[in-house]
Design an enzyme around this catalytic site. Structure first.
Site, mmCIF file in Angstrom:
data_model
loop_
_atom_site.group_PDB
_atom_site.id
_atom_site.type_symbol
_atom_site.label_atom_id
_atom_site.label_comp_id
_atom_site.label_asym_id
_atom_site.label_seq_id
_atom_site.Cartn_x
_atom_site.Cartn_y
_atom_site.Cartn_z
ATOM 1 N N THR A 170 -19.662 -79.362 -14.880
ATOM 2 C CA THR A 170 -20.587 -78.887 -15.911
ATOM 3 C C THR A 170 -20.340 -77.403 -16.167
ATOM 4 O O THR A 170 -19.884 -76.695 -15.283
ATOM 5 C CB THR A 170 -22.021 -79.087 -15.380
ATOM 6 O OG1 THR A 170 -22.305 -80.471 -15.435
ATOM 7 C CG2 THR A 170 -23.064 -78.306 -16.144
ATOM 8 N N ARG A 198 -28.990 -92.102 -19.189
ATOM 9 C CA ARG A 198 -29.391 -91.201 -18.089
ATOM 10 C C ARG A 198 -29.327 -89.747 -18.576
ATOM 11 O O ARG A 198 -28.378 -89.345 -19.224
ATOM 12 C CB ARG A 198 -28.455 -91.403 -16.897
ATOM 13 C CG ARG A 198 -28.728 -90.450 -15.705
ATOM 14 C CD ARG A 198 -27.831 -89.230 -15.753
ATOM 15 N NE ARG A 198 -27.943 -88.408 -14.546
ATOM 16 C CZ ARG A 198 -27.425 -87.196 -14.414
ATOM 17 N NH1 ARG A 198 -26.751 -86.656 -15.416
ATOM 18 N NH2 ARG A 198 -27.564 -86.503 -13.312
ATOM 19 N N GLY A 200 -29.591 -85.733 -17.268
ATOM 20 C CA GLY A 200 -29.568 -84.905 -16.057
ATOM 21 C C GLY A 200 -30.458 -83.684 -16.171
ATOM 22 O O GLY A 200 -31.334 -83.598 -17.040
ATOM 23 N N ASP A 201 -30.203 -82.730 -15.294
ATOM 24 C CA ASP A 201 -31.025 -81.513 -15.248
ATOM 25 C C ASP A 201 -30.641 -80.505 -16.328
ATOM 26 O O ASP A 201 -31.477 -79.704 -16.751
ATOM 27 C CB ASP A 201 -30.873 -80.839 -13.881
ATOM 28 C CG ASP A 201 -29.419 -80.468 -13.595
ATOM 29 O OD1 ASP A 201 -28.521 -81.309 -13.856
ATOM 30 O OD2 ASP A 201 -29.170 -79.341 -13.123
ATOM 31 N N THR A 221 -25.617 -76.237 -11.688
ATOM 32 C CA THR A 221 -24.684 -77.358 -11.679
ATOM 33 C C THR A 221 -24.842 -78.078 -10.346
ATOM 34 O O THR A 221 -25.067 -77.451 -9.324
ATOM 35 C CB THR A 221 -23.229 -76.900 -11.881
ATOM 36 O OG1 THR A 221 -22.374 -78.048 -11.730
ATOM 37 C CG2 THR A 221 -22.807 -75.839 -10.879
ATOM 38 N N GLY A 222 -24.743 -79.395 -10.373
ATOM 39 C CA GLY A 222 -24.897 -80.154 -9.136
ATOM 40 C C GLY A 222 -25.538 -81.498 -9.414
ATOM 41 O O GLY A 222 -25.554 -81.957 -10.560
ATOM 42 N N GLY A 224 -27.888 -83.595 -10.552
ATOM 43 C CA GLY A 224 -28.994 -83.310 -11.454
ATOM 44 C C GLY A 224 -30.329 -83.890 -11.045
ATOM 45 O O GLY A 224 -31.375 -83.253 -11.224
#
Ligand code: ASP
Length: 304
Positions: A170, A198, A200-201, A221-222, A224
């Protein structure tokens, strides 16, 4: 005192293990994004213009998981999420699940500036982007052979397989301009083999993206799902405001909390006073910073 920090995702990059060609391409891409942001900030431009410019370069670069080169969802499509936020008045815009808009970060900015809303999703967001003059492309335009290979490899492991190798990628940018205003931008294709739909964060204000002139601009980033549950980016700002944590301490504590919940990843942030910091719990993170007296591109954990 302007400064720009960017990331291109956190992950399992280790010296000797990461393909050298891949490393070179990623470092060059980060360098190009720094230059795009610098061109804005060093001539008195705004933090929000700088983070958008840097994010656009990384979205167009197939080496990163945003825009072209995004990872593929379980059904083989690319679905992009993005958010942008200004610290001055905490205006924000975000888009989720875009399949045809070439520049997701610019679509997010349009939501912020040209709609009464903050977050728009899927077909409605694409229609809005088109109405606002943003280029639409076929979904296949985003797809690269390497991302197709990664999906095939994951699917071959069985239906429950889900980006366990953590090849995030990301992208994000945070900046402070000469007026002391901060801004943050994050853009992503999400996680390989995610279910379609879906989210994400990254496009969720307060989770993957947040900016507040009273504290900092933050991009994550990671994994989410955990960053959402931890309200990660907002928690960095909250710790600074309510607990008087310094920037680095706030990042480290939020990532420790995320780790305790089973998540890994990284955070970058800048403060209105020009401080910049990064932190990650993965072996590496593509990251870079530029300012009047600093220019650094790093990939591995021990690169300072
Ligand atoms: N945080 C992103 C997501 O969960 C993935 C990433 O950082 O690469 O969608």
């Amino acid at each position: 005192m302007w400064k720009l920090m960017i990331h291109g995702g956190a992950g399992s990059m280790r010296p000797g293990k990461l393909d050298e060609g891949q490393e070179k391409v990623a470092r060059a891409g980060l360098g190009d994004a720094l230059e795009a942001g610098k061109a804005v900030l060093s001539t008195g431009g705004s933090a929000v213009d700088a983070v958008e410019a840097a994010a656009r370069v990384l979205e167009e670069d197939p080496a990163f998981n945003a825009g072209k080169g995004s990872v593929l969802a379980h059904d083989g499509h690319v679905e992009c999420d993005a958010a942008i936020m200004e610290g001055r008045d905490r205006r924000a815009g975000a888009v989720a699940g875009l399949r045809t808009t070439r520049a997701p970060i610019t679509a997010a900015r349009k939501v912020m500036e040209d709609s009464p809303h903050v977050l728009m999703g899927r077909g409605g967001a694409e229609e809005f982007a088109l109405e606002n003059g943003l280029e639409q492309v076929p979904n296949t335009w985003f797809v690269t052979a390497e991302r197709r290979r990664q999906l095939d490899e994951l699917l071959a492991k069985g239906s429950e397989a889900f980006d366990a190798e953590i090849k995030y990628g990301t992208i994000g940018a945070v900046a402070v301009d000469n007026d002391g205003h901060v801004a943050a931008a994050t853009s992503t294709g999400g996680l390989t083999a995610k279910r379609w739909g879906r989210i994400g964060d990254s496009p969720l204000i307060g989770a993957g993206t947040y900016a507040d002139d009273r504290a900092a601009a933050v991009s994550a980033t990671g994994l989410g799902e955990v960053f959402i549950r931890a309200a990660a980016a907002h928690d960095v700002c909250a710790r600074m405001r309510y607990c008087s944590d310094g920037l680095q301490t706030a990042l480290d504590k939020v990532l420790a909390d995320i780790k305790s919940m089973g998540g890994t990843g990284g955070l970058i942030a800048v403060s209105p006073s020009g401080e910049a910091a990064w932190s990650h719990t993965t072996p590496g993170m593509y990251r870079a910073v530029i300012g009047e007296n600093v220019h650094k591109v790093a990939v591995f954990g021990d690169e300072g």
